[in-house]
Design a protein around this motif. Structure first.
Motif, short mmCIF file in Angstrom:
data_model
loop_
_atom_site.label_atom_id
_atom_site.label_comp_id
_atom_site.label_asym_id
_atom_site.label_seq_id
_atom_site.Cartn_x
_atom_site.Cartn_y
_atom_site.Cartn_z
N ALA A 55 45.95 41.29 37.55
CA ALA A 55 46.16 40.34 36.46
C ALA A 55 46.00 38.91 36.95
N TYR A 56 46.83 38.49 37.90
CA TYR A 56 46.84 37.09 38.32
C TYR A 56 45.55 36.68 39.03
N GLY A 60 41.28 35.05 34.40
CA GLY A 60 41.35 33.60 34.34
C GLY A 60 42.41 33.07 33.40
N VAL A 61 42.67 33.77 32.29
CA VAL A 61 43.67 33.30 31.33
C VAL A 61 45.07 33.39 31.93
N ASP A 224 41.11 41.45 27.27
CA ASP A 224 40.39 40.25 27.71
C ASP A 224 39.45 40.58 28.87
N LYS A 225 39.91 41.40 29.79
CA LYS A 225 39.05 41.79 30.90
C LYS A 225 37.90 42.66 30.42
N ALA A 226 38.18 43.52 29.43
CA ALA A 226 37.11 44.35 28.88
C ALA A 226 36.05 43.50 28.19
N ALA A 227 36.49 42.46 27.47
CA ALA A 227 35.53 41.56 26.82
C ALA A 227 34.70 40.81 27.85
N VAL A 300 37.16 37.10 18.96
CA VAL A 300 38.00 38.23 19.38
C VAL A 300 38.71 37.91 20.67
N GLN A 301 37.97 37.38 21.65
CA GLN A 301 38.59 37.08 22.93
C GLN A 301 39.54 35.90 22.82
#
Length: 448
Positions: A55-56, A60-61, A224-227, A300-301
């Motif tokens: 995650a971290y 990026g978010v 978010d990672k999938a996008a 979406v993201q």
């Protein structure tokens, strides 16, 4: 799951105590995020290192939200504060004991200590620290030269719970201490008053430990990672809408494979986007699927990013997310900054000060550790508000003094916001006196 053990007290009597498991073991929701990866997906592990790595360090978010919290949180300084007789907080004062927080370890600073606290709380929900000295003494015994603050990795700390009634869920259950398990060697046992335990978000599944703000938004992080992977695959595989190439039924498999290899070499990948496509041998091309505009990947993201920022308590405009950079939203930056400071950072400072006080000795019995935010550039607009409040208070003081109240009592009453502290001199403004009713002064000498 609880672990029980028999502990011998200093008085020789046996007592049963329990330990809370590490912070991830009670969260059944995270079982679906166990370790596992394929060529096109990555799942967050249900442990501290998993949050860090999946995650971290790779989203990026999440990194931007943690960084935004860190950069402001690390700006505070610490001082002592006492309460006055009327229950109001007094002035901030310093003491030699605060040198431990000003330089928590060799070459360390208060800002670095606060940054570590924020990092652990965001990723594990808990920050643990104690003190050691050059002689190797730990906790309250660390009083010699070289005394410093040492961070305890949250995935190596176990909270020990004691209960005289023999029930860890009883009302008399309390935290007895903490067990720290280093990578090598025996566990180190510390009493509750020897450890700074900072856990601003309570975990509803446990009585004393905290929860990471990442836990409720694991699905958003995964989406978010999938996008992001989707965008990368779009550019890797063509940077144009997907195509289906069909051939005549008489085309031999060998010719088909040669054509497919040549097609991939000339037209696959972002560097080959928009090249003219030449076909022959009965090949026919049809476009299928959707492009990024039709998918509305930005929208979406963006919604997912906003949900992550909301869980972090950071307005999107502060982080710089796409949904916070619209002209109408960006014009409200001042309101977003105040929301972030008043609703997120200041409560965290207050709880951090209370937790760090466990490592210090107050200069007086009634003193408590507090934060000093007066010199933080991010809060400079708040200083202007303070100046305006002080101007109004000065006007109030002058009006009350002109009305005949004692000056010292007026200052105390305005500062405490308690007008019952006012005391009147018995003298009024001349506008309130009737003509020729003022008695002559009694201290004038009688003429001889």
């Amino acid at each position: 799951m609880r672990l029980s053990r028999k502990v011998t007290t200093p008085h020789g009597r046996g007592r049963k105590e329990w330990t809370e498991p590490p912070f991830w073991q009670l969260d059944l929701f995270r079982q679906s995020w166990q370790t596992g990866s394929t060529s096109d997906r990555e799942r967050i592990e249900n442990d501290f290192s998993g949050y860090v790595q999946a995650a971290y360090k790779t989203n990026g978010v999440v990194f931007a939200c943690v960084l935004a919290r860190q950069l402001v949180f690390a700006e505070a300084r610490f001082a002592w504060r006492e309460f006055t007789d009327n229950g109001r907080p007094g002035d901030l004062v310093t003491s030699p004991e605060l040198a431990l927080l000003a330089k928590p370890w060799p070459s360390g600073t208060t800002g670095e200590l606060l940054a570590r606290m924020e990092s652990d709380v965001s990723l594990a929900g808990n920050f643990y620290a104690t003190t050691v000295d050059a002689a190797g003494n730990v906790g309250r015994a660390a009083t010699g030269p070289g005394r410093r603050v040492v961070r305890m990795s949250p995935d190596r700390v176990t909270i020990v719970i004691g209960s005289a009634s023999g029930d860890p869920d009883a009302l008399d259950a309390h935290v007895v201490g903490f067990d720290y398990q280093p990578r090598q060697g025996d566990p180190v046992a510390l009493l509750a008053d020897e450890v700074c335990h900072y856990s601003p978000i309570p975990d509803p599944a446990a009585r004393w430990r905290g929860m990471s703000w990442l836990s409720p938004v694991l699905e958003e992080i995964g989406s978010d990672k999938a996008a992001t992977i989707h965008k990368r695959r779009f550019f890797d595989n063509g940077a144009v809408p997907s195509m289906v190439v069909t051939f005549d039924k008489d085309v031999q498999p060998e010719r088909f494979e040669r054509f497919r290899a040549a097609m991939d070499a000339r037209h696959r990948g972002a560097h080959n986007a928009y090249r003219t496509l030449f076909l022959g041998g009965g090949a026919d091309v049809k476009t299928v699927g959707t492009n990024l505009l039709q998918v509305d990947l930005t929208g979406v993201q963006g919604h997912g990013e906003t949900r992550i920022a909301a869980a972090a308590g950071v307005p999107p405009v502060i982080v710089g997310l796409s949904e916070g950079l619209a002209a109408a939203t960006y014009s409200n930056y001042a309101q977003a900054r105040r929301r972030f400071a008043d609703g997120t950072i200041r409560p965290l400072w207050r709880m951090a000060a209370g937790s760090l006080q466990n490592l210090l000795t107050p200069p007086t019995v009634g003193a408590s550790l507090w934060y000093d935010d007066r010199d933080i550039p991010f809060l400079r607009e708040d200083r202007r508000d303070v100046a305006e409040i002080q101007f109004r208070q000065a006007s109030t003081i002058r009006q009350l003094v002109d009305a005949g109240f004692e000056a010292a009592a007026v200052t105390t009453a305005v500062a405490a916001e308690d007008f019952t502290l006012l005391r009147h001199t018995g003298l009024f403004s001349v506008q309130l006196q009737r003509p020729n009713t003022t008695p002559p002064p009694t201290d004038v000498p009688t003429p001889v």
